[in-house]
Design a protein around this motif. Structure first.
Motif, PDB file in Angstrom:
ATOM      1  N   LYS A 140      44.359 -53.720 -88.235  1.00  0.00           N
ATOM      2  CA  LYS A 140      44.244 -54.912 -87.814  1.00  0.00           C
ATOM      3  C   LYS A 140      44.509 -56.140 -88.984  1.00  0.00           C
ATOM      4  O   LYS A 140      44.145 -55.829 -90.334  1.00  0.00           O
ATOM      5  N   LEU A 141      45.760 -56.149 -89.700  1.00  0.00           N
ATOM      6  CA  LEU A 141      45.965 -56.954 -91.283  1.00  0.00           C
ATOM      7  C   LEU A 141      45.644 -58.423 -91.277  1.00  0.00           C
ATOM      8  O   LEU A 141      47.943 -58.438 -90.138  1.00  0.00           O
ATOM      9  N   THR A 142      45.595 -58.951 -91.531  1.00  0.00           N
ATOM     10  CA  THR A 142      45.987 -60.741 -91.768  1.00  0.00           C
ATOM     11  C   THR A 142      46.221 -60.886 -93.270  1.00  0.00           C
ATOM     12  O   THR A 142      45.203 -60.301 -94.231  1.00  0.00           O
ATOM     13  N   ILE A 143      47.139 -61.525 -93.269  1.00  0.00           N
ATOM     14  CA  ILE A 143      47.304 -62.328 -95.030  1.00  0.00           C
ATOM     15  C   ILE A 143      48.221 -63.248 -94.863  1.00  0.00           C
ATOM     16  O   ILE A 143      47.795 -64.123 -93.630  1.00  0.00           O
ATOM     17  N   GLY A 144      47.152 -64.515 -95.788  1.00  0.00           N
ATOM     18  CA  GLY A 144      47.115 -65.769 -95.918  1.00  0.00           C
ATOM     19  C   GLY A 144      48.161 -66.868 -95.897  1.00  0.00           C
ATOM     20  O   GLY A 144      49.119 -66.364 -96.547  1.00  0.00           O
ATOM     21  N   ASP A 145      47.607 -67.735 -96.733  1.00  0.00           N
ATOM     22  CA  ASP A 145      48.559 -68.710 -97.005  1.00  0.00           C
ATOM     23  C   ASP A 145      48.784 -68.662 -98.932  1.00  0.00           C
ATOM     24  O   ASP A 145      48.194 -68.274 -99.120  1.00  0.00           O
ATOM     25  N   ARG A 146      50.106 -68.364 -98.897  1.00  0.00           N
ATOM     26  CA  ARG A 146      50.498 -68.206-100.528  1.00  0.00           C
ATOM     27  C   ARG A 146      49.826 -67.630-101.610  1.00  0.00           C
ATOM     28  O   ARG A 146      49.232 -66.874-102.539  1.00  0.00           O
ATOM     29  N   THR A 167      44.660 -50.582 -93.418  1.00  0.00           N
ATOM     30  CA  THR A 167      43.644 -51.065 -91.693  1.00  0.00           C
ATOM     31  C   THR A 167      43.447 -49.710 -91.355  1.00  0.00           C
ATOM     32  O   THR A 167      42.631 -49.730 -90.028  1.00  0.00           O
ATOM     33  N   HIS A 168      43.101 -48.760 -91.652  1.00  0.00           N
ATOM     34  CA  HIS A 168      42.568 -46.890 -91.048  1.00  0.00           C
ATOM     35  C   HIS A 168      42.163 -46.460 -92.254  1.00  0.00           C
ATOM     36  O   HIS A 168      42.479 -46.402 -93.396  1.00  0.00           O
ATOM     37  N   SER A 169      41.822 -44.856 -91.677  1.00  0.00           N
ATOM     38  CA  SER A 169      40.825 -44.927 -93.049  1.00  0.00           C
ATOM     39  C   SER A 169      40.126 -43.494 -91.880  1.00  0.00           C
ATOM     40  O   SER A 169      40.287 -42.927 -90.682  1.00  0.00           O
ATOM     41  N   HIS A 170      40.450 -41.911 -92.465  1.00  0.00           N
ATOM     42  CA  HIS A 170      40.203 -40.339 -91.832  1.00  0.00           C
ATOM     43  C   HIS A 170      38.990 -40.240 -92.424  1.00  0.00           C
ATOM     44  O   HIS A 170      38.084 -40.625 -93.619  1.00  0.00           O
ATOM     45  N   ASP A 171      38.560 -39.789 -91.449  1.00  0.00           N
ATOM     46  CA  ASP A 171      37.396 -39.258 -91.483  1.00  0.00           C
ATOM     47  C   ASP A 171      36.722 -37.979 -92.427  1.00  0.00           C
ATOM     48  O   ASP A 171      38.058 -37.259 -93.415  1.00  0.00           O
ATOM     49  N   VAL A 172      35.987 -37.360 -93.234  1.00  0.00           N
ATOM     50  CA  VAL A 172      36.022 -37.334 -94.123  1.00  0.00           C
ATOM     51  C   VAL A 172      35.945 -35.453 -93.920  1.00  0.00           C
ATOM     52  O   VAL A 172      36.805 -34.647 -94.832  1.00  0.00           O
ATOM     53  N   VAL A 173      35.749 -35.343 -93.021  1.00  0.00           N
ATOM     54  CA  VAL A 173      35.110 -33.887 -92.549  1.00  0.00           C
ATOM     55  C   VAL A 173      36.451 -33.641 -91.897  1.00  0.00           C
ATOM     56  O   VAL A 173      37.241 -32.392 -92.353  1.00  0.00           O
ATOM     57  N   ASP A 174      37.127 -33.853 -90.705  1.00  0.00           N
ATOM     58  CA  ASP A 174      38.506 -34.168 -89.937  1.00  0.00           C
ATOM     59  C   ASP A 174      38.732 -35.417 -90.061  1.00  0.00           C
ATOM     60  O   ASP A 174      38.564 -36.194 -90.091  1.00  0.00           O
ATOM     61  N   GLU A 200      40.302 -37.601 -87.459  1.00  0.00           N
ATOM     62  CA  GLU A 200      39.530 -38.210 -87.188  1.00  0.00           C
ATOM     63  C   GLU A 200      40.036 -39.840 -87.533  1.00  0.00           C
ATOM     64  O   GLU A 200      39.933 -39.948 -88.770  1.00  0.00           O
ATOM     65  N   VAL A 201      40.704 -40.664 -86.913  1.00  0.00           N
ATOM     66  CA  VAL A 201      40.977 -42.201 -87.915  1.00  0.00           C
ATOM     67  C   VAL A 201      40.209 -42.796 -86.990  1.00  0.00           C
ATOM     68  O   VAL A 201      39.424 -43.541 -85.721  1.00  0.00           O
ATOM     69  N   ARG A 202      40.115 -43.580 -88.250  1.00  0.00           N
ATOM     70  CA  ARG A 202      38.806 -45.472 -87.812  1.00  0.00           C
ATOM     71  C   ARG A 202      39.968 -46.406 -87.796  1.00  0.00           C
ATOM     72  O   ARG A 202      40.793 -46.222 -89.537  1.00  0.00           O
ATOM     73  N   ASN A 203      40.131 -47.227 -86.993  1.00  0.00           N
ATOM     74  CA  ASN A 203      40.734 -48.335 -87.309  1.00  0.00           C
ATOM     75  C   ASN A 203      40.119 -49.866 -87.983  1.00  0.00           C
ATOM     76  O   ASN A 203      38.888 -49.898 -87.149  1.00  0.00           O
ATOM     77  N   TYR A 204      40.753 -51.034 -88.677  1.00  0.00           N
ATOM     78  CA  TYR A 204      39.912 -51.898 -89.099  1.00  0.00           C
ATOM     79  C   TYR A 204      40.168 -53.869 -88.978  1.00  0.00           C
ATOM     80  O   TYR A 204      41.619 -53.158 -89.210  1.00  0.00           O
ATOM     81  N   HIS A 205      39.396 -54.441 -89.702  1.00  0.00           N
ATOM     82  CA  HIS A 205      40.647 -55.736 -90.204  1.00  0.00           C
ATOM     83  C   HIS A 205      40.423 -55.557 -90.891  1.00  0.00           C
ATOM     84  O   HIS A 205      39.100 -56.344 -91.520  1.00  0.00           O
ATOM     85  N   THR A 206      41.729 -55.789 -91.730  1.00  0.00           N
ATOM     86  CA  THR A 206      41.492 -56.284 -93.573  1.00  0.00           C
ATOM     87  C   THR A 206      42.410 -57.486 -93.618  1.00  0.00           C
ATOM     88  O   THR A 206      43.324 -58.397 -93.117  1.00  0.00           O
ATOM     89  N   ASP A 233      32.337 -51.366 -91.500  1.00  0.00           N
ATOM     90  CA  ASP A 233      31.732 -51.213 -90.119  1.00  0.00           C
ATOM     91  C   ASP A 233      32.306 -52.095 -89.368  1.00  0.00           C
ATOM     92  O   ASP A 233      31.793 -51.940 -87.911  1.00  0.00           O
ATOM     93  N   GLU A 234      31.488 -53.179 -89.450  1.00  0.00           N
ATOM     94  CA  GLU A 234      31.669 -54.528 -88.864  1.00  0.00           C
ATOM     95  C   GLU A 234      33.145 -55.234 -88.881  1.00  0.00           C
ATOM     96  O   GLU A 234      32.949 -56.077 -87.578  1.00  0.00           O
ATOM     97  N   ARG A 235      33.653 -54.331 -89.181  1.00  0.00           N
ATOM     98  CA  ARG A 235      35.575 -54.544 -88.814  1.00  0.00           C
ATOM     99  C   ARG A 235      35.565 -54.136 -88.353  1.00  0.00           C
ATOM    100  O   ARG A 235      37.118 -53.454 -88.402  1.00  0.00           O
ATOM    101  N   GLU A 236      35.039 -52.814 -87.749  1.00  0.00           N
ATOM    102  CA  GLU A 236      36.034 -51.381 -87.073  1.00  0.00           C
ATOM    103  C   GLU A 236      36.787 -52.002 -86.369  1.00  0.00           C
ATOM    104  O   GLU A 236      35.407 -52.787 -85.037  1.00  0.00           O
ATOM    105  N   ILE A 237      37.544 -51.539 -85.599  1.00  0.00           N
ATOM    106  CA  ILE A 237      38.674 -51.937 -84.035  1.00  0.00           C
ATOM    107  C   ILE A 237      38.550 -50.353 -82.804  1.00  0.00           C
ATOM    108  O   ILE A 237      38.760 -49.831 -83.440  1.00  0.00           O
TER     109      ILE A 237
END
Length: 305
Positions: free
Chosen positions: A168-174, A185-192, A195-201, A273-277
């Motif tokens: 999830k991507l949130t971009i504000g005003d101005r 908003t996503h990253s890949h596991d270092v080993v595999d 494996e994708v993890r999604n986050y709120h940016t 980690d607090e913002r993982e979806i």
């Protein structure tokens, strides 16, 4: 930067407004989106005569047939179509609109700034989760789906920016996002790496992400902050701070905000980690490893990070 108002000649303005209103109205209706996109692209690329010749049963070359078929997004695939965790129902419509967005950018009209900005604003209203007023989105901007993006009012996104929204991507005003920036908003596991993890940016109000910078998944760029050119944001950026480098670190507080900003040594916390979806995959998913490895087996990384 102070700018001046620019307007098109009256007859050109009338025609452009009529075209945008027509496409907008069709996208608002119950009409099949694939047909709306197909018809719009046929006309934008000046291929109506060839299309009608083909539809009447007259012969066309294989290359012409491929080109004409390609105006229909139902005959195309996009990279995000292969993402296993996507919302299939949401993506079905988003894909069609994203195809129109990308193909529009390949037309000469994409360089007609006044028209192109308004056309992309109209598409953003249909495609994004939320699209504010007076968006200025320039040429070559890409995204994963589109439907996980929310953007506020009076924001500008310059050429060749990538807005990843697997999470999830949130971009504000101005907000200002300069040429070549990448926001993830996503990253890949270092080993595999499959494996994708999604986050709120988040990029908060009045922030600037400057030329060729990268904002990693799950980070927050604070209000009125600046990310310097070619910087890599790996942790949160406090409000009113200027960060530079790879990884980005605070080097100053914007003049006039010293009394309200956190100290210069604040920020940089990695709170992704607090913002993982979280997401789940269907049990009957027909998955494959694009690198040809056996799924579920041990994976030996070529390098460590």
């Amino acid at each position: 930067m102070t700018k001046v108002h620019v307007s098109l000649p009256e007859d050109a303005e009338e025609g452009l407004r009529a075209f945008i209103d027509e496409v907008d109205g069709r996208l608002d209706s119950d009409e099949d989106t694939c047909l709306v996109v197909r018809d719009t692209l046929i006309d934008l690329f000046g291929d109506r005569e060839a299309w009608e010749r083909w539809q009447s049963g007259k012969p066309v070359s294989p290359a012409t047939k491929v080109r004409l078929q390609g105006y229909d997004p139902c005959n195309a695939t996009l990279e995000a179509e292969y993402y296993a965790e996507k919302d299939e129902e949401q993506f079905k419509r988003s894909k069609h609109l994203q195809w129109l967005w990308r193909q529009f950018d390949a037309t000469p009209m994409a360089d007609n700034v006044d028209f192109a900005l308004r056309f992309r604003q109209m598409l953003a209203n249909h495609l994004f989760e939320d699209a504010g007023d007076n968006l200025r989105i320039f040429k070559g901007v890409t995204f994963s789906y589109g439907h996980n993006i929310s953007i506020g009012d009076n924001t500008v996104i310059h050429d060749d920016v990538h807005l990843d929204d697997r999470g999830k991507l949130t971009i504000g005003d101005r907000v200002s996002i300069s040429d070549g920036a990448h926001i993830y908003t996503h990253s890949h596991d270092v080993v595999d790496q499959t494996e994708v993890r999604n986050y709120h940016t988040e990029i908060r109000d009045d922030a600037r992400v400057t030329f060729d910078a990268m904002v990693n998944a799950g980070t927050v760029v604070g209000e009125n902050a600046i990310v310097g050119a070619r910087s890599i944001v790996q942790g949160d950026v406090p409000d009113h701070h200027v960060v530079v480098g790879a990884p980005a670190k605070s080097v100053r507080i914007k003049p006039g905000f010293e009394d309200v900003a956190e100290p210069l040594d604040a920020g940089g916390e990695k709170r992704a980690d607090e913002r993982e979806i979280p997401y789940t995959l269907p049990d009957d998913l027909d998955a494959f490893d694009e690198f040809g490895r056996t799924l579920g087996g041990p994976v030996k990384p070529h390098r460590s990070e």
